[in-house]
Design an enzyme around this catalytic site. Structure first.
Site, PDB file in Angstrom:
ATOM      1  N   HIS A  83     -22.649  15.107 -38.933  1.00 31.54           N
ATOM      2  CA  HIS A  83     -23.716  15.451 -37.326  1.00 31.54           C
ATOM      3  C   HIS A  83     -25.070  13.997 -37.837  1.00 31.54           C
ATOM      4  CE1 HIS A  83     -22.812  19.058 -39.882  1.00 31.54           C
ATOM      5  NE2 HIS A  83     -23.697  18.806 -41.190  1.00 31.54           N
ATOM      6  N   ASP A 114       1.216  -1.567   0.037  1.00 23.70           N
ATOM      7  CA  ASP A 114      -0.133  -0.193   0.057  1.00 23.70           C
ATOM      8  C   ASP A 114       0.488   1.110   0.302  1.00 23.70           C
ATOM      9  OD1 ASP A 114       1.132  -0.418   2.287  1.00 23.70           O
ATOM     10  OD2 ASP A 114      -1.055  -0.295   3.422  1.00 23.70           O
ATOM     11  N   GLY A 166       7.267   6.232  13.885  1.00 17.05           N
ATOM     12  CA  GLY A 166       8.384   6.506  14.728  1.00 17.05           C
ATOM     13  C   GLY A 166       9.085   6.948  14.229  1.00 17.05           C
TER      14      GLY A 166
END
EC number: 2.7.7.23
Length: 450
Positions: A359, A103, A140
């Site tokens: 178109h 992650d 930490g």
């Protein structure tokens, strides 16, 4: 020898998703695919993914990568417990073990290479990646002695006031001497608040611990919730835009555009605001994309313009103008010099060079030759309720406004279809085809008795 292990067993509860966290998408790839790709340049001898939560789904998603070993962690009892699962898998292995988190998807390949090279040069038992954060709250702290060795890692809650002033933090990414790590892994203890086995605890058990500091702290941003996923997406998108601007692409409003990492651009491409490219897009020189366009797995030649349109899994030649409000669907193949105009949808069709569909038309399961002019409101009626059928229009043909071509049908070269016609039979070369009711005008209708 080098082995790479990616920790990918967590539930990702805070994502509040049925999808495993490591399979969340980020700029066109899953988080864990990005992590694996960041280590690919190292050419590791072993690549292992430690799986747990929805392991079968993760393995199914990543099976196509190949040469990837899946190691089951059951139950999930911390990062140290995850790496303990490698003890039987790497029995007899001699070399380094690089531990990455599934992650943490923003790591650059050069950062990982620097970590591994620094580990080898220092002869350390473990080298950890560190980052200096402006706000290290919750992280930490890593303390280093005068010789550059890691002397301690102290969790935020255990830091003194003086220690809290240190903003060098542990990124949770490690390069170990595997044999040294294998000796201490069984000694890990659950004697902590969470009752889990922490890989961090091995650092204090090993004789020589070093660190490599990452230059850009954004690289070690982890993802635990949707907000962090969005933040990482923004960082990665900015990297992609910066790269392509350096290669000669102009973004008129960079922050409003998103790219996939698999996009490739030629020179002098201009990308207007609110334009998004997904999947594998190949864009030639001098193209102008947007504003307000979406391209997905699209291949464009040079000098193409795409205005307020969607191009999905389509191939477009040189000098083509698309839009506004056109939709090229999968297997649309548009040759050089074509015009695909307002409110035109093309699906699974080939449009020859110089042809114009200006178109309000639907062209599906069709093959148009060169220099065909499709009148406004022309429709290929390709579906009979059971099967799709093809329409073929030869070179130089033209259809009048509000024509319906009921497939299967073939129009030869230089055919003219009268306006308002419904064509159900093949038309030979050079013919005029008219398929409409005879006009009837009743004089005096407005003055008729009530």
């Amino acid at each position: 020898m080098l082995a790479v292990a990616v920790l990918a067993a967590g539930k990702g509860t805070r994502m509040k998703s049925a999808l495993p966290k490591v399979l969340q998408p980020l700029a066109g790839a899953t988080l864990v695919e990005r992590v694996l790709a960041s280590a690919a340049n190292l050419q590791p001898d072993r690549r292992m993914l430690i799986v747990g939560h929805q392991a079968d789904r993760v393995e199914e998603q990543l099976a196509a990568i190949g040469l990837l070993e899946f190691v089951l962690q059951q139950p999930q009892n911390g990062t140290g417990h995850a790496v303990q699962q490698l003890l039987p898998v790497l029995q007899g292995f001699e070399g380094e073990l690089l531990v990455l988190n599934g992650d943490v998807p923003l790591l650059r390949a050069e950062t990982i290479e620097s970590l591994v090279n620094g580990h080898r040069e220092s002869g350390a038992d473990v080298t950890l990646l560190t980052a200096r954060l402006e706000d290290p709250t919750g992280y930490g702290r890593v303390f280093v002695d005068a010789d550059g060795k890691v002397s301690a890692i102290v969790e935020h809650r255990d830091c003194s006031e003086e220690q809290l002033s240190n903003n060098l933090t542990n990124a949770g990414i490690y390069c170990f001497n595997w044999q040294a790590l294998a000796e201490v892994l069984p000694k890990l203890s659950t004697d902590n608040d969470q009752g889990e086995l922490y890989l961090t605890d091995t650092v204090a058990m090993l004789p020589k611990a070093m660190h490599v500091e990452v230059a850009d702290p954004d690289e070690v941003n982890g993802i635990n919730n949707r907000k962090q996923l969005a933040q990482c997406e923004a960082v990665l998108q900015q990297r992609l835009r910066d790269h392509w601007m350096a290669e000669g692409v102009t973004f008129v409003d960079p922050g409003s555009c998103t790219l996939s990492e698999n996009c490739c651009f030629g020179r002098d491409v201009v990308i207007e605001p609110q334009t998004h490219l997904r999947g594998s897009c190949r864009i030639g020189d001098n193209c102008r994309l947007g504003p307000g366009s979406l391209l997905e797995n699209a291949e464009l030649g040079s000098d193409v313009s795409v205005l307020h349109s969607v191009v999905r899994e389509a191939t477009v030649g040189n000098g083509v103008a698309i839009g506004p409000f056109a939709h090229l669907r999968p297997a649309a193949d548009i040759a050089d010099g074509c015009r695909i105009g307002n409110f035109v949808e093309v699906k699974k069709s080939q449009v020859g060079a110089g042809s114009k569909i200006n178109h309000l038309s639907y062209i599906g399961d069709a093959s148009l030759g060169e220099n065909v002019n499709v009148g406004a409101g022309t429709i290929t009626a390709n579906y009979d309720g059971v099967r799709k059928h093809r329409t073929v229009i030869g070179d130089g043909s033209k259809t009048g406004a509000n024509s319906v071509l009921v497939a299967p049908v073939t129009l030869g070269a230089k055919v003219t279809v009268g306006a308002g016609s419904t064509i159900t039979k093949d038309v030979p070369d050079g013919a005029l085809a008219i398929g409409r009711a005879k006009q009837l005008s009743k004089e005096g209708w407005a003055d008729r008795p009530a």
